[in-house]
Motif scaffolding. Structure first.
Motif, short mmCIF file in Angstrom:
data_model
loop_
_atom_site.label_atom_id
_atom_site.label_comp_id
_atom_site.label_asym_id
_atom_site.label_seq_id
_atom_site.Cartn_x
_atom_site.Cartn_y
_atom_site.Cartn_z
N TRP A 139 24.46 38.92 40.52
CA TRP A 139 24.52 38.59 41.95
C TRP A 139 25.78 37.77 42.24
O TRP A 139 26.02 36.74 41.61
N VAL A 140 26.56 38.26 43.20
CA VAL A 140 27.84 37.65 43.55
C VAL A 140 27.87 37.40 45.05
O VAL A 140 27.43 38.24 45.83
N ASP A 141 28.39 36.25 45.44
CA ASP A 141 28.56 35.95 46.86
C ASP A 141 29.54 36.97 47.45
O ASP A 141 30.56 37.28 46.82
N PRO A 142 29.25 37.52 48.63
CA PRO A 142 30.15 38.52 49.23
C PRO A 142 31.60 38.04 49.34
O PRO A 142 32.53 38.84 49.21
N ALA A 143 31.80 36.74 49.55
CA ALA A 143 33.17 36.21 49.65
C ALA A 143 33.90 36.29 48.32
O ALA A 143 35.13 36.21 48.27
N ASP A 144 33.17 36.46 47.22
CA ASP A 144 33.78 36.52 45.89
C ASP A 144 34.06 37.95 45.41
O ASP A 144 34.66 38.13 44.34
N VAL A 145 33.64 38.94 46.18
CA VAL A 145 33.84 40.33 45.75
C VAL A 145 35.33 40.65 45.63
O VAL A 145 35.77 41.23 44.63
N GLU A 146 36.12 40.28 46.61
CA GLU A 146 37.56 40.58 46.57
C GLU A 146 38.25 39.85 45.41
O GLU A 146 39.05 40.47 44.69
N PRO A 147 37.96 38.57 45.16
CA PRO A 147 38.56 37.93 43.97
C PRO A 147 38.12 38.59 42.66
O PRO A 147 38.93 38.72 41.74
N VAL A 148 36.87 39.02 42.55
CA VAL A 148 36.41 39.73 41.36
C VAL A 148 37.19 41.03 41.21
O VAL A 148 37.67 41.36 40.12
N HIS A 149 37.35 41.76 42.31
CA HIS A 149 38.12 43.00 42.30
C HIS A 149 39.53 42.74 41.79
O HIS A 149 40.04 43.44 40.90
N GLY A 150 40.19 41.72 42.33
CA GLY A 150 41.56 41.40 41.93
C GLY A 150 41.67 41.01 40.46
O GLY A 150 42.60 41.44 39.76
N THR A 151 40.72 40.23 39.98
CA THR A 151 40.73 39.81 38.58
C THR A 151 40.52 41.00 37.65
O THR A 151 41.22 41.15 36.64
N LEU A 152 39.56 41.86 38.00
CA LEU A 152 39.34 43.06 37.19
C LEU A 152 40.58 43.95 37.19
O LEU A 152 40.98 44.48 36.16
N GLU A 153 41.18 44.10 38.35
CA GLU A 153 42.36 44.95 38.46
C GLU A 153 43.47 44.45 37.53
O GLU A 153 44.07 45.22 36.77
N ARG A 154 43.75 43.14 37.56
CA ARG A 154 44.79 42.59 36.69
C ARG A 154 44.42 42.73 35.21
O ARG A 154 45.30 42.87 34.36
N SER A 155 43.13 42.76 34.90
CA SER A 155 42.69 42.85 33.51
C SER A 155 42.74 44.25 32.95
O SER A 155 43.08 44.44 31.78
N VAL A 156 42.39 45.27 33.75
CA VAL A 156 42.23 46.62 33.19
C VAL A 156 43.34 47.60 33.54
O VAL A 156 43.58 48.54 32.77
N VAL A 157 44.01 47.43 34.67
CA VAL A 157 45.03 48.41 35.07
C VAL A 157 46.15 48.54 34.03
O VAL A 157 46.65 49.64 33.82
N PRO A 158 46.54 47.47 33.32
CA PRO A 158 47.58 47.63 32.29
C PRO A 158 47.16 48.50 31.10
O PRO A 158 48.01 48.87 30.29
N CYS A 159 45.90 48.84 30.99
CA CYS A 159 45.42 49.67 29.89
C CYS A 159 45.80 51.13 30.12
O CYS A 159 45.89 51.59 31.25
N ALA A 160 45.98 51.85 29.03
CA ALA A 160 46.31 53.28 29.11
C ALA A 160 45.05 54.12 29.22
O ALA A 160 44.03 53.78 28.62
N PRO A 161 45.11 55.21 29.96
CA PRO A 161 43.98 56.14 29.98
C PRO A 161 43.79 56.73 28.58
O PRO A 161 44.74 56.83 27.80
N PHE A 162 42.56 57.13 28.27
CA PHE A 162 42.26 57.75 26.99
C PHE A 162 41.03 58.63 27.16
O PHE A 162 40.42 58.65 28.23
N THR A 163 40.70 59.35 26.12
CA THR A 163 39.51 60.21 26.15
C THR A 163 38.55 59.74 25.07
O THR A 163 38.94 59.53 23.92
N ALA A 164 37.30 59.57 25.46
CA ALA A 164 36.22 59.25 24.52
C ALA A 164 35.37 60.52 24.39
O ALA A 164 35.48 61.44 25.19
#
Length: 192
Positions: free
Chosen positions: A54-79
């Motif tokens: 459960w996340v406060d609606p005001a925190d959704v955008e900061p969570v989105h931004g933090t996740l984006e900075r964390s995962v976007v630098p990763c390369a696509p792959f196939t599992a």
């Protein structure tokens, strides 16, 4: 803090419709041989990387931004999907799942990056084991290893080219998952 009700969030990997169908077809025999499980509907099948709760609606955008900075630098792959399994490994089962035969290490690394990015919000400290949950039981149910071994491996590629931030709408009999952001993997730091 917002006056609006909190929202339930998790980050995961979406599955293509044909992959969800392949999982359902391969695991169909379990639905009639193991009573006591609630089966995940095909449209809800996914791979959870990190559950945020459960996340406060005001925190959704900061969570989105933090996740984006964390995962976007990763390369696509196939599992690649493999055989069915269960949690816990011994005793009565609470969860049935389909695991991965290829790309599990890359999924662990991707989940680690996602979890590290939102570490202040993660309460689950269990090691990440990549899997697609297909059923849950409350109370736990006895499942013989021979029962799962009889299920054919799914043996299907899963392209991992984005992490999706989902909102979970709890309702009966199954939750509804809403994709609120898709974060495309663009870098070169995860080896497939």
């Amino acid at each position: 803090m917002s006056d609006r009700p909190k929202v339930r969030l998790f980050a995961g990997i979406e599955l293509e419709p044909a992959t969800r169908t392949a999982i359902e077809v391969a695991t169909a025999p379990l639905r009639t041989t193991i009573p006591g499980f609630r089966w995940v509907p095909a449209e809800n099948l996914h791979l959870t990387l990190v559950f945020l709760g459960w996340v406060d609606p005001a925190d959704v955008e900061p969570v989105h931004g933090t996740l984006e900075r964390s995962v976007v630098p990763c390369a696509p792959f196939t599992a690649r999907l493999g055989a069915a399994g269960r949690f816990p490994d011994r005793g009565k089962a609470r969860v049935l799942w389909v695991g991965f035969t290829v790309g599990a290490d890359s999924l662990v690394e991707l989940a680690g990056r996602a979890r590290a990015g939102v570490a202040d919000r993660v309460t689950d400290d269990r090691p990440f084991r990549p899997h697609i949950t297909i059923a849950r039981a409350t109370p736990p149910v006895r499942v013989g290893s021979d029962t799962l071994a009889a299920v054919p491996a799914v043996d299907r590629d899963v392209p991992v080219d984005a992490v999706t931030l989902f909102r979970s709408h709890l309702r009966s009999p199954h939750p509804r998952y809403e994709a609120i952001a898709r974060l495309g993997l663009q870098g070169g730091s995860v080896a497939g």
